[in-house]
Design a protein around this motif. Sequence first.
Motif, PDB file in Angstrom:
ATOM      1  N   VAL A 107       0.837  -1.203   0.000  1.00 25.95           N
ATOM      2  CA  VAL A 107       0.000   0.000   0.000  1.00 25.95           C
ATOM      3  C   VAL A 107       0.872   1.252   0.000  1.00 25.95           C
ATOM      4  CG1 VAL A 107      -1.682   1.320   1.364  1.00 25.95           C
ATOM      5  CG2 VAL A 107      -1.976  -1.147   1.082  1.00 25.95           C
ATOM      6  N   ASP A 108       1.965   1.215   0.738  1.00 25.81           N
ATOM      7  CA  ASP A 108       2.876   2.367   0.818  1.00 25.81           C
ATOM      8  C   ASP A 108       3.554   2.683  -0.519  1.00 25.81           C
ATOM      9  OD1 ASP A 108       2.211   2.658   3.486  1.00 25.81           O
ATOM     10  OD2 ASP A 108       4.051   1.702   4.228  1.00 25.81           O
ATOM     11  N   MET A 109       3.515   1.757  -1.468  1.00 25.29           N
ATOM     12  CA  MET A 109       4.079   1.988  -2.799  1.00 25.29           C
ATOM     13  C   MET A 109       3.115   2.765  -3.684  1.00 25.29           C
ATOM     14  SD  MET A 109       5.855  -1.606  -3.727  1.00 25.29           S
ATOM     15  CE  MET A 109       6.391  -2.662  -2.403  1.00 25.29           C
ATOM     16  N   ASP A 110       1.952   3.145  -3.138  1.00 20.31           N
ATOM     17  CA  ASP A 110       0.948   3.955  -3.814  1.00 20.31           C
ATOM     18  C   ASP A 110       0.527   3.360  -5.159  1.00 20.31           C
ATOM     19  OD1 ASP A 110      -0.803   6.107  -3.926  1.00 20.31           O
ATOM     20  OD2 ASP A 110       0.638   7.342  -5.039  1.00 20.31           O
ATOM     21  N   PRO A 111       0.025   2.125  -5.147  1.00 18.47           N
ATOM     22  CA  PRO A 111      -0.388   1.499  -6.406  1.00 18.47           C
ATOM     23  C   PRO A 111      -1.689   2.101  -6.939  1.00 18.47           C
ATOM     24  CG  PRO A 111      -0.999   0.111  -4.571  1.00 18.47           C
ATOM     25  CD  PRO A 111      -0.185   1.258  -3.998  1.00 18.47           C
ATOM     26  N   ASP A 112      -1.913   1.941  -8.217  1.00 21.43           N
ATOM     27  CA  ASP A 112      -3.178   2.296  -8.859  1.00 21.43           C
ATOM     28  C   ASP A 112      -4.306   1.531  -8.140  1.00 21.43           C
ATOM     29  OD1 ASP A 112      -4.741   3.183 -11.437  1.00 21.43           O
ATOM     30  OD2 ASP A 112      -5.181   1.047 -11.156  1.00 21.43           O
ATOM     31  N   GLY A 113      -5.483   2.134  -8.087  1.00 21.39           N
ATOM     32  CA  GLY A 113      -6.614   1.538  -7.378  1.00 21.39           C
ATOM     33  C   GLY A 113      -6.979   0.149  -7.860  1.00 21.39           C
ATOM     34  N   ARG A 114      -6.956  -0.064  -9.170  1.00 26.21           N
ATOM     35  CA  ARG A 114      -7.296  -1.397  -9.701  1.00 26.21           C
ATOM     36  C   ARG A 114      -6.252  -2.428  -9.316  1.00 26.21           C
ATOM     37  NH1 ARG A 114      -8.602   1.361 -15.140  1.00 26.21           N
ATOM     38  NH2 ARG A 114     -10.748   2.017 -14.811  1.00 26.21           N
ATOM     39  N   LEU A 115      -5.004  -2.014  -9.324  1.00 27.99           N
ATOM     40  CA  LEU A 115      -3.935  -2.917  -8.913  1.00 27.99           C
ATOM     41  C   LEU A 115      -4.048  -3.234  -7.421  1.00 27.99           C
ATOM     42  CD1 LEU A 115      -1.438  -4.412  -9.910  1.00 27.99           C
ATOM     43  CD2 LEU A 115      -0.095  -2.379  -9.356  1.00 27.99           C
ATOM     44  N   LEU A 116      -4.420  -2.236  -6.637  1.00 26.94           N
ATOM     45  CA  LEU A 116      -4.612  -2.450  -5.215  1.00 26.94           C
ATOM     46  C   LEU A 116      -5.766  -3.417  -4.959  1.00 26.94           C
ATOM     47  CD1 LEU A 116      -3.745  -1.829  -2.337  1.00 26.94           C
ATOM     48  CD2 LEU A 116      -5.216   0.204  -2.404  1.00 26.94           C
ATOM     49  N   ASP A 117      -6.822  -3.344  -5.756  1.00 27.78           N
ATOM     50  CA  ASP A 117      -7.922  -4.300  -5.616  1.00 27.78           C
ATOM     51  C   ASP A 117      -7.417  -5.732  -5.775  1.00 27.78           C
ATOM     52  OD1 ASP A 117      -9.687  -2.199  -5.269  1.00 27.78           O
ATOM     53  OD2 ASP A 117     -10.772  -2.522  -7.152  1.00 27.78           O
ATOM     54  N   VAL A 118      -6.608  -5.961  -6.798  1.00 24.05           N
ATOM     55  CA  VAL A 118      -6.056  -7.301  -7.020  1.00 24.05           C
ATOM     56  C   VAL A 118      -5.174  -7.707  -5.841  1.00 24.05           C
ATOM     57  CG1 VAL A 118      -4.567  -8.712  -8.497  1.00 24.05           C
ATOM     58  CG2 VAL A 118      -6.161  -7.084  -9.536  1.00 24.05           C
ATOM     59  N   HIS A 119      -4.323  -6.798  -5.408  1.00 25.26           N
ATOM     60  CA  HIS A 119      -3.446  -7.112  -4.278  1.00 25.26           C
ATOM     61  C   HIS A 119      -4.259  -7.420  -3.013  1.00 25.26           C
ATOM     62  CE1 HIS A 119       0.129  -7.248  -1.858  1.00 25.26           C
ATOM     63  NE2 HIS A 119      -0.506  -6.508  -0.974  1.00 25.26           N
TER      64      HIS A 119
END
Length: 167
Positions: free
Chosen positions: A88-100
């Motif tokens: 999360v601290d790497m500031d991923p794109d929202g869609r990528l964060l959903d997958v993660h």
Amino acid sequence: MTMESLRDMFVHDLEDIRYAENELLDALEQLEQQTENEEIAQAFSEHRDETEGHIDRIDQVFEMLDQEPEREECEGIEGLLEEHQEFVDMDPDGRLLDVHNLVAAQKTEHYEIAAYGNLALLADRLGMEDAGDLLHENLEEEEEALSKLASLTEDHDYAATIESEAN
């Protein structure tokens, strides 16, 4: 606490998963809030409600043992939560964060399934049938949650995630 018997190990592991479940209450709320996909966010919300039930059942087992749980930090769950926060601290794109978030939640489900499977087995071997029944109930709910998360992961719109990367 000294570790001298299977019962001691059972109590220790029960304290461990109780800590983990309490930590996951907060984590599931955070996952729900940071997830863009409504269906995935709803799954986290529903599992948070189930997690409250898991804690209630664990507390019932402690009552059966006529014992107050000690605070036993669960390093396993702490590691999984820390790993997620680093992403999360790497500031991923929202869609990528959903997958993660889906993947991270599946990792914790596997951890919980292993914990409850072992606890239920120990309860059964120790002749604690009622405690075993409660722990088996938690185990079954964790397995159902994992199945739902796996389905959400498989059905996820990866094309949209890849498309957002290209832009």
